[in-house]
Structure formats: structure tokens, C-alpha cells
Scaffold this active site. Structure first.
Site, PDB file in Angstrom:
ATOM      1  N   HIS A  15       0.833  -1.203   0.000  1.00 20.70           N
ATOM      2  CA  HIS A  15       0.000   0.000   0.000  1.00 20.70           C
ATOM      3  C   HIS A  15       0.871   1.258   0.000  1.00 20.70           C
ATOM      4  O   HIS A  15       1.510   1.573   1.007  1.00 20.70           O
ATOM      5  CB  HIS A  15      -0.885  -0.038   1.252  1.00 20.70           C
ATOM      6  CG  HIS A  15      -1.791   1.126   1.415  1.00 20.70           C
ATOM      7  ND1 HIS A  15      -1.659   2.036   2.444  1.00 20.70           N
ATOM      8  CD2 HIS A  15      -2.846   1.531   0.681  1.00 20.70           C
ATOM      9  CE1 HIS A  15      -2.614   2.940   2.351  1.00 20.70           C
ATOM     10  NE2 HIS A  15      -3.353   2.670   1.295  1.00 20.70           N
ATOM     11  N   ARG A  16       0.944   1.915  -1.132  1.00 22.72           N
ATOM     12  CA  ARG A  16       1.796   3.100  -1.330  1.00 22.72           C
ATOM     13  C   ARG A  16       3.282   2.742  -1.163  1.00 22.72           C
ATOM     14  O   ARG A  16       4.089   3.585  -0.778  1.00 22.72           O
ATOM     15  CB  ARG A  16       1.406   4.230  -0.376  1.00 22.72           C
ATOM     16  CG  ARG A  16      -0.098   4.493  -0.295  1.00 22.72           C
ATOM     17  CD  ARG A  16      -0.456   5.638   0.620  1.00 22.72           C
ATOM     18  NE  ARG A  16      -1.884   5.640   0.958  1.00 22.72           N
ATOM     19  CZ  ARG A  16      -2.469   6.446   1.822  1.00 22.72           C
ATOM     20  NH1 ARG A  16      -1.748   7.374   2.446  1.00 22.72           N
ATOM     21  NH2 ARG A  16      -3.760   6.358   2.086  1.00 22.72           N
ATOM     22  N   GLU A  42       1.499  -0.599  -5.080  1.00 29.07           N
ATOM     23  CA  GLU A  42       0.319   0.219  -5.341  1.00 29.07           C
ATOM     24  C   GLU A  42       0.659   1.696  -5.444  1.00 29.07           C
ATOM     25  O   GLU A  42       0.851   2.358  -4.417  1.00 29.07           O
ATOM     26  CB  GLU A  42      -0.710   0.040  -4.213  1.00 29.07           C
ATOM     27  CG  GLU A  42      -2.061   0.648  -4.552  1.00 29.07           C
ATOM     28  CD  GLU A  42      -2.634   1.574  -3.497  1.00 29.07           C
ATOM     29  OE1 GLU A  42      -1.965   1.851  -2.490  1.00 29.07           O
ATOM     30  OE2 GLU A  42      -3.763   2.042  -3.712  1.00 29.07           O
ATOM     31  N   HIS A  57      -0.950  10.399  -3.172  1.00 27.77           N
ATOM     32  CA  HIS A  57      -2.280  10.020  -2.715  1.00 27.77           C
ATOM     33  C   HIS A  57      -3.290  11.126  -2.949  1.00 27.77           C
ATOM     34  O   HIS A  57      -4.471  10.861  -3.168  1.00 27.77           O
ATOM     35  CB  HIS A  57      -2.237   9.664  -1.224  1.00 27.77           C
ATOM     36  CG  HIS A  57      -3.530   9.166  -0.683  1.00 27.77           C
ATOM     37  ND1 HIS A  57      -4.405   9.966   0.017  1.00 27.77           N
ATOM     38  CD2 HIS A  57      -4.119   7.947  -0.748  1.00 27.77           C
ATOM     39  CE1 HIS A  57      -5.468   9.259   0.379  1.00 27.77           C
ATOM     40  NE2 HIS A  57      -5.324   8.035  -0.079  1.00 27.77           N
ATOM     41  N   GLU A 151      -3.962   3.304  -8.965  1.00 32.68           N
ATOM     42  CA  GLU A 151      -5.289   3.871  -8.675  1.00 32.68           C
ATOM     43  C   GLU A 151      -5.416   5.250  -9.318  1.00 32.68           C
ATOM     44  O   GLU A 151      -4.525   6.098  -9.169  1.00 32.68           O
ATOM     45  CB  GLU A 151      -5.506   4.002  -7.165  1.00 32.68           C
ATOM     46  CG  GLU A 151      -6.876   4.627  -6.853  1.00 32.68           C
ATOM     47  CD  GLU A 151      -7.134   4.885  -5.375  1.00 32.68           C
ATOM     48  OE1 GLU A 151      -6.369   4.384  -4.525  1.00 32.68           O
ATOM     49  OE2 GLU A 151      -8.109   5.602  -5.089  1.00 32.68           O
ATOM     50  N   GLN A 188      -7.522   0.482 -10.307  1.00 34.13           N
ATOM     51  CA  GLN A 188      -8.553   0.692  -9.281  1.00 34.13           C
ATOM     52  C   GLN A 188      -9.056   2.133  -9.270  1.00 34.13           C
ATOM     53  O   GLN A 188      -8.344   3.073  -9.629  1.00 34.13           O
ATOM     54  CB  GLN A 188      -7.997   0.329  -7.900  1.00 34.13           C
ATOM     55  CG  GLN A 188      -6.618   0.871  -7.673  1.00 34.13           C
ATOM     56  CD  GLN A 188      -6.098   0.792  -6.240  1.00 34.13           C
ATOM     57  OE1 GLN A 188      -6.855   0.632  -5.298  1.00 34.13           O
ATOM     58  NE2 GLN A 188      -4.807   0.945  -6.091  1.00 34.13           N
TER      59      GLN A 188
HETATM   60  O1  G3P Z   1      -6.719   1.954  -3.032  1.00 35.77           O
HETATM   61  C1  G3P Z   1      -7.232   1.321  -1.950  1.00 35.77           C
HETATM   62  C2  G3P Z   1      -6.407   1.592  -0.771  1.00 35.77           C
HETATM   63  O2  G3P Z   1      -5.208   2.133  -1.165  1.00 35.77           O
HETATM   64  C3  G3P Z   1      -7.045   2.465   0.234  1.00 35.77           C
HETATM   65  O3  G3P Z   1      -7.296   3.708  -0.275  1.00 35.77           O
HETATM   66  O4  G3P Z   1      -7.090   6.038   0.381  1.00 35.77           O
HETATM   67  O5  G3P Z   1      -5.138   4.551   0.682  1.00 35.77           O
HETATM   68  O6  G3P Z   1      -5.870   5.192  -1.588  1.00 35.77           O
HETATM   69  P1  G3P Z   1      -6.288   4.925  -0.192  1.00 35.77           P
HETATM   70 CA    CA Z   2      -4.934   3.654  -3.056  1.00 36.38          CA
END
Ligand code: G3P
Ligand code: CA
Length: 345
Positions: A15-16, A42, A57, A151, A188
């Protein structure tokens, strides 16, 4: 033993990047995530003034970069309404890529991750192309195909200012050889209409993100009365399955918490989604007690185990090494190399 939709092992989505260990959305965060066992990295994507996709983000970048310290950009500080919310700061669409490259990333949550302050000021904002290059090079280096899970952030907004994200995203993926339903890519979005559009333009897997409250921003703009809660009904999931291959869910939609932070019983969302031929990826798994339910304070592994045993097909994690260790304990085979401990750049 797995209850995933395909019967295969669930995937680890960094995640990131490995954002528990490095400032998010930096090449250093993505590279470490791959070393720690992530299957996919991601990047959240926004656009520059000159139409280049970069990883952030938000399009307002004062929380994750040193832009506020750049006197030459002081006059660019402004206020805008983004997805219905007033934001004040500096916005990517007001900067060329060359200008953004003079900035450096910083830790978003230093109060929770003081160990990452050490890395403030070291890393650039990466372009999507630089991220793809990293993924390709690392995949060759470690002989393991790493996936990419981009995303589209604020897609309606970026379309409204003449900088749509979808076409450059698809062009970039195509140019780099990502094609077809079996490519190691998931695209996404929290919005619906841009995914529906993308489904007419590509066979690459698409993921409908679903929050635990509110509604997609494109629904706000068009006056569509449906909410995320409507999208997780059986009929909502059947609609999603017409254009997407997976849902990316807030964890609470599967196992919510009471007012004290204690976990409640699982919902039927995973069963219903699988019945609609949708994979289920859940976000976001983090090690800090601040984010953990009461049941698993000091035990992030326990939270992963709970969700993985329910049959989710993937986890978005800030700590891919923790996800990897839990998955190994559960007997899942994730990747062909041993994860490495975090190290200094
Ligand atoms: O993309 C889904 C996950 O990353 C949660 O959302 O806000 O961290 O981009 P966000
Ligand atoms: Ca995300």
C-alpha cells in the site's frame, strides 16, 4: 485450505509501497516492498500540469512533500474544492513535472512513524513510468514477476480540468507491454464511471474500490443516489461484475468494529462477492496499535489471520513483511524468494 476465489494464495499489495518503513509513494518505498515480499506495488496516481502521471495520494501535496519550504513556489499556494472538500495548499496540476522533481517526499504520519523522519528530504516524487521501470527491473533481478496496482485519484476532477487520467494510464500500460486479462495489473478507482469507461477500452483487470461510508464522487456530480452501501448489496455487486473483476474494500465492510473498537461478526460480503465472480482485496493492514482493533492490539498478525481465513484474495499492507510472515504461517506460497529485512537506503 485456501478459501480464496481462485483457490490460489492471496496476494500482498504494498500500500503506497512499504509505507510503514519509508515515506509513501517513493521509489525507495516500492523497492523495499518488493524486497519484503510484496506481489504488487500500489501507486496512487494524479497528474502534473503537463499531463504526466505521478504517484501521490492527493493532488494537494503539502502533507507528503517539502513544497511549503520552497520559497520559489510560495505564490502557488491556493485553495480549491476537490471532490466537494475545501483544500488549501499546493496542487500537482499547477506544477510541471520538472518543477515537481525539485521537491522531496516526507513522512505523512511522523507522530506514528518517527523512524521514517530520517528519510524526509531524500526521495523524489516518482513518475508512473519510473515505477514501471522499477517493477520491470526488479522482476528480472529477482526472477519474480511483480505486479502493479495503480489507482486513479480524483478522476472526475482531473477530467474537469482537462487532464484526464485514464488515457495516459492506458497508453503507459500498453506501451510498457501490459495487455490482456492475465497481465499482472489491477487498475482501481473509488469512482464508478471511469471504471466503466476503462472496461470499454481495455481487458486489464479493474477494481471497484468500496468505502465503508459515503458514495463515489462521480455519483455526487451526476446526482446518482446510490451509495457505497448500495454497491455492496447482491444486486450492486452484480452491477460491478459487469465492468470490474475485483472489489477493493475497506476492512470494516467485511468485519466491522463496535464503538469501542472491538471486532464484530463478519458480514457475508466476501461470500456474495465471490458468488458474483469478484475477487476481494481488503485495505489497509498496518502494524501500529493506532490502527488495530482492540482484539489485536500488539498483534497485527492476528488481524491478517482473521481476514485471510475468511477467504480474502489480497491484502493492502503498509508492512509487506508482516503480511508475508503471516501468509507463510498459514501455508500460503507467496513468492519465490525470502523476504529481506528493512535496511537503510
Ligand atoms: O486503493 C485502496 C487503498 O489504497 C485504500 O485507499 O485512500 O489509501 O488510496 P487509499
Ligand atoms: Ca490507493
Amino acid at each position: 485450505m485456501t478459501k480464496t476465489f481462485t483457490g490460489k494464495s492471496p496476494i500482498i499489495i504494498a500500500h503506497r509501497g512499504a509505507s510503514g518503513y519509508r515515506p509513501e509513494h517513493t521509489l525507495a518505498a516500492y523497492e523495499l516492498a518488493i524486497a519484503l515480499g510484496a506481489d504488487y506495488i500500489e501507486p496512487d496516481l494524479v497528474s502534473t500540469k503537463d499531463g504526466v502521471l505521478i504517484a501521490r495520494h492527493e493532488n494537494e501535496i503539502s502533507e507528503t512533500t517539502d513544497v511549503a519550504k520552497h520559497a520559489e513556489f510560495a505564490h502557488r499556494q491556493t485553495s480549491k474544492i476537490i471532490d466537494g472538500e475545501s483544500k488549501t495548499g499546493w496542487f500537482t496540476e499547477d506544477f510541471t513535472l520538472a518543477e515537481l522533481k525539485t521537491l522531496r517526499a516526507k513522512e505523512r504520519i511522523p507522530q506514528l512513524r518517527p523512524q521514517n523522519i530520517f528519510y524526509d528530504g531524500l526521495f523524489e516524487i516518482p513518475t508512473f513510468q519510473e515505477i514501471i521501470d522499477l517493477v520491470k527491473n526488479k522482476s528480472v533481478e529477482i526472477n519474480r514477476q511483480i505486479g502493479i496496482y495503480p489507482e486513479t485519484k480524483h478522476p472526475t476532477y482531473f477530467k474537469s480540468i482537462g487532464l484526464p487520467l485514464e488515457k495516459p494510464l492506458l497508453a503507459s500500460l500498453t506501451t510498457n507491454g501490459y495487455q490482456g486479462a492475465n497481465a499482472r495489473v489491477f487498475i482501481q478507482s473509488f469512482e464508478v464511471s471511469n471504471l466503466q469507461y476503462l472496461s470499454t477500452q481495455t481487458d486489464l483487470p479493474l477494481v471497484q474500490l468500496l468505502n465503508n461510508d459515503g458514495k463515489p464522487y462521480d455519483f455526487v456530480v451526476t446526482g446518482n443516489g446510490s451509495t457505497y452501501a448500495d454497491l455492496i448489496t447482491t444486486s450492486g455487486l452484480e452491477e460491478i461484475a459487469k465492468y470490474a473483476q475485483a472489489i477493493g474494500i475497506h476492512k470494516n465492510l467485511l468485519v466491522s468494529r463496535d464503538s469501542t473498537g472491538k471486532l464484530l461478526s463478519p458480514t457475508s460480503l466476501i461470500i456474495n462477492a465471490h458468488a458474483s465472480d469478484l475477487l476481494v482485496h481488503a485495505w489497509t493492514f498496518r502494524n501500529e496499535d493506532h490502527f488495530l482493533p482492540l482484539d489485536f492490539q500488539g498483534n497485527p498478525q492476528g488481524e491478517y489471520e482473521l481476514f485471510l481465513k475468511l477467504g480474502i484474495d489480497g491484502v493492502f499492507s503498509d508492512y509487506p513483511d508482516t503480511a508475508y510472515a503471516v501468509n507463510e504461517n498459514l501455508g500460503f506460497k507467496f513468492c519465490s524468494h525470502s523476504p529481506l529485512p528493512p535496511s537503510d537506503p
